[in-house]
Design an enzyme around this catalytic site. Sequence first.
Site, PDB file in Angstrom:
ATOM      1  CG  ASP A 399       6.737 -39.934 -23.425  1.00  0.00           C
ATOM      2  OD1 ASP A 399       7.726 -40.630 -23.700  1.00  0.00           O
ATOM      3  OD2 ASP A 399       6.459 -38.883 -24.026  1.00  0.00           O
ATOM      4  CE1 TYR A 480       8.985 -32.026 -28.725  1.00  0.00           C
ATOM      5  CE2 TYR A 480       6.827 -32.451 -27.798  1.00  0.00           C
ATOM      6  CZ  TYR A 480       7.607 -31.945 -28.807  1.00  0.00           C
ATOM      7  OH  TYR A 480       7.025 -31.365 -29.887  1.00  0.00           O
TER       8      TYR A 480
HETATM    9 CU   LIG Z   1       5.506 -32.825 -31.113  1.00  0.00          CU
END
Ligand SMILES: [Cu+2]
Length: 794
Positions: A399, A480
């Site tokens: 990420d 997320y």
């Molecule tokens: Cu997760």
Amino acid sequence: MRLIICLELCFVPFLGQVFARPGISGPAAQPHSLDRPSKRRDGGAPVSGCSSGKDVAITAPKKNIFQSLTDREYADVTAYLHAQEELNLTAVVNSTSWDNVIVSVDLLQPNKTDALTYLDDDGSAPTRYARATLQFNSKLQPYIQEYMVGPLPIKHGSSRYEELNYIFTSGRGRTNVYNADGEAIAAFNLEVGTQIKDITKKLLNGTATGADDDSLLIAGSDPLIHSGGRVYQWNEFYSAHTGEFFSETVLPTSLQFKVDITGRDPSKWKVVGWYYDGNYWPTTAAFRKGSKTLTRKPGPNVDGSWTSTDQAGDKLPRDHLYPPISVQPDGPRFGVDREENYVEWMDFSFYISNHKEVGMQLHDIKYKGERLIYEFGLQEALAHYASQDPLHASSAYLDTSYGMGTSQWNLVDGFDCPSHATYLNTTFYISETTHVHPNSLCLFEYDAGYPIQRHLTGTHVSATKNIVFTVRAVSTVGNYDYLFEYSFHYDGTIAVTVRASGYIQGAFWSGDGDYGFHIHDNLSGSMHDHVINFKLDLDIQGRKNSLLKTEFVPLSQVYPWSDGQPINTMKIDHSYITNEDDGKITWSKNGAASYAVVNKDQLNSFGEAPGYRIFPNSGSTAYLTVQSSSALGQSANWANHNLYALQHHDTEPKSAYAFNSHDPHNPAVDFEDFFNSESLDQEDIVLYFNLGMHHIPNTADLPNTVTTTAMSSIAIAPQNYFAGDVSRRTIHGVRLSYDEKSAVIDKKTFGTKQPTCAYDMKNAAPDLSSFVGEIEIPKFPWNPSGSLQTNPGG
Ligand SMILES: [Cu+2]
Ligand SMILES: *[C@@H]1O[C@H](CO)[C@@H](O)[C@H](O)[C@H]1NC(C)=O
Ligand SMILES: *[C@@H]1O[C@H](CO)[C@@H](O)[C@H](O)[C@H]1NC(C)=O
Ligand SMILES: *[C@@H]1O[C@H](CO)[C@@H](O)[C@H](O)[C@H]1NC(C)=O
Ligand SMILES: *[C@@H]1O[C@H](CO)[C@@H](O)[C@H](O)[C@H]1NC(C)=O
Ligand SMILES: *[C@@H]1O[C@H](CO)[C@@H](O)[C@H](O)[C@H]1NC(C)=O
Ligand SMILES: *[C@@H]1O[C@H](CO)[C@@H](O)[C@H](O)[C@H]1NC(C)=O
């Protein structure tokens, strides 16, 4: 979880010039007042003696030499690079996928020896250099090359630029890029969607063609698949969200196709496979034929109220009453130098820096003026999926390539942090523009709600408040949200915690429970490992330290007093991990072994080596289950154990590199190469460790994952470091003495002054009016007096 979802064109995420934040609507566009105070309460009238909550402004003892560049430095470095003809750069705003561009500019972190000379010995500040990441797209094989630019400030004649290679284990800060033509790839995929729109209509009740009335979209796997000298990507059709919630990642349709995107000529790209609901076809013709004889036609996942994060369901009993909140009657008890990002809380002090790729980092953490930690910060965050379907089987997001810093957005006052928190801005350089993210770090104290110490005897009871100081940032990467925090405790303990929320990335449920629970109509929770790597450079009374292991072991021992009978008992095994060869550590079974960085040359008065021990602070601190991951290659070798111990080298400043994911089998930084049998015996030891979770989303992850379960934490605590428990120093304790009739006869409160001011609850109301996305200030060409622009975050 970072499927790059976009309706028309699906830009490739890594590249500065086409950075697309997937699936985020961003805060609604609205007129922003830029001159508002950073905290509304600052402007409010003080209330009946209770503090109005102003900052305690302090001055850092030294400049923050770890912070990224100033506006002026960004602008100068950008202009300087553009002036170098041989780099052949194009301004990002004018660039196409065939132009060389600046991807990012940041501070090249100073070498530790130079930094310490400044911090400890009144030496001059280390010479500043910029680290510039350039992407050369004008070549048939595009690549990223890192450069060192400086010294700063840029002076024509004395400043230079050169390849930055010394911090890369490959020997070169160069990484091939295989998706430079992101727009063309997205267009190619929509062309595929157009060719089979009759089938998607039938199977999925929708189309993905690039037209306005599309109800499907296409998103691809990350990293790309490198095999047999070719480059592939799996793409999946997703239902578009139909309500207000960007819920695409829980709306997979199962229909996937594999594209060979080798080379830069889109006319040579081709579809080389199809997948649907457990079936595989090697060609589009075979898929077309096969789609007519499917035995199962489950239909797509369909959006609905189930993806809404608004209040829903029966209201909770007594929930109409406002919940408890925390107040700060005397104002903040910590000091902040906003200019230098320097913080003091009790006897702790530290500097904060923020970086595009890794976000918030802490530096030079001291207790009572003595350094405990030189550097503490995120290195990389991995989310590795597994599935019977090819897209999820090849998804392993690294990420930081998406920018953990640039995705640190404005925090929601009163929700992300208590309403009495102090907020700091962060600034990032993206696409030749600086982006200010207002109020994106919060600092606050909080009462843990249980004592740090208590004891009751026949004559008295004692207890001490447990006040914790926290620094928090939240990074939203696609669907997320990662909540990162460092917390400091009265006893000298420091913890780092990651919590996760937001939408999961679900897979299509095709009846196979091996890779996830069935959690909605056609949705599998899609198992994945989160592994989140941190660097922790402890310096215990100097740089030269050792790694002490103390382990509980069972024992059967005959003692002089045991009449020759063995006693079944246990003992401590003490040992030192003296070499990097033994520096890859997995937490022992039953938590039996404990590890501490200690200084053997500075024994305390009892002959014990003072230090700090490191230990899991939550049930889960997972490392990666997958061994020799096909998707990751050698790009994330820091993910294979819980803890690593290494000798510090300025040439090994970070375990990970944000652009490793472009070419996972040929990473610029391969953590494995850090291990070369060096001594850990009274050397400068650096630890790396992983927070992590084995995540099997279940029905409770819908609509969003909750932070109660998706969390991981590790702490370090003093071990024979102080002469005693330093939390005794707080006055916020009590000792109540009572007589034999249990009547309280004495109350000791150690000088605590109970506040008696009236508190206006309006001051505790979250400040929701000031939420802004980001503020952009163009750096090329730079006009310092140029007007500010707000970007609603989209
Ligand atoms: Cu997760
Ligand atoms: C972009 O291109 C236009 C037209 O060629 C030019 O006028 C402008 O200066 C360029 N912008 C930058 C930042 O170089
Ligand atoms: C410089 O870049 C342009 C594209 O921006 C390209 O057309 C040209 O060939 C490059 N020149 C050299 C010398 O590489
Ligand atoms: C750090 O030290 C290395 C030599 O080990 C040197 O090449 C490099 O320029 C130094 N970096 C900085 C930022 O001063
Ligand atoms: C198909 O999609 C349309 C909207 O695009 C929707 O109105 C219709 O209900 C859907 N049909 C089914 C069977 O889901
Ligand atoms: C933080 O950003 C706000 C804009 O929202 C600005 O008014 C304020 O001056 C900034 N604070 C600092 C210390 O830069
Ligand atoms: C899949 O979703 C459709 C509605 O779109 C529903 O009719 C079907 O029962 C679902 N299948 C399963 C296995 O849940």
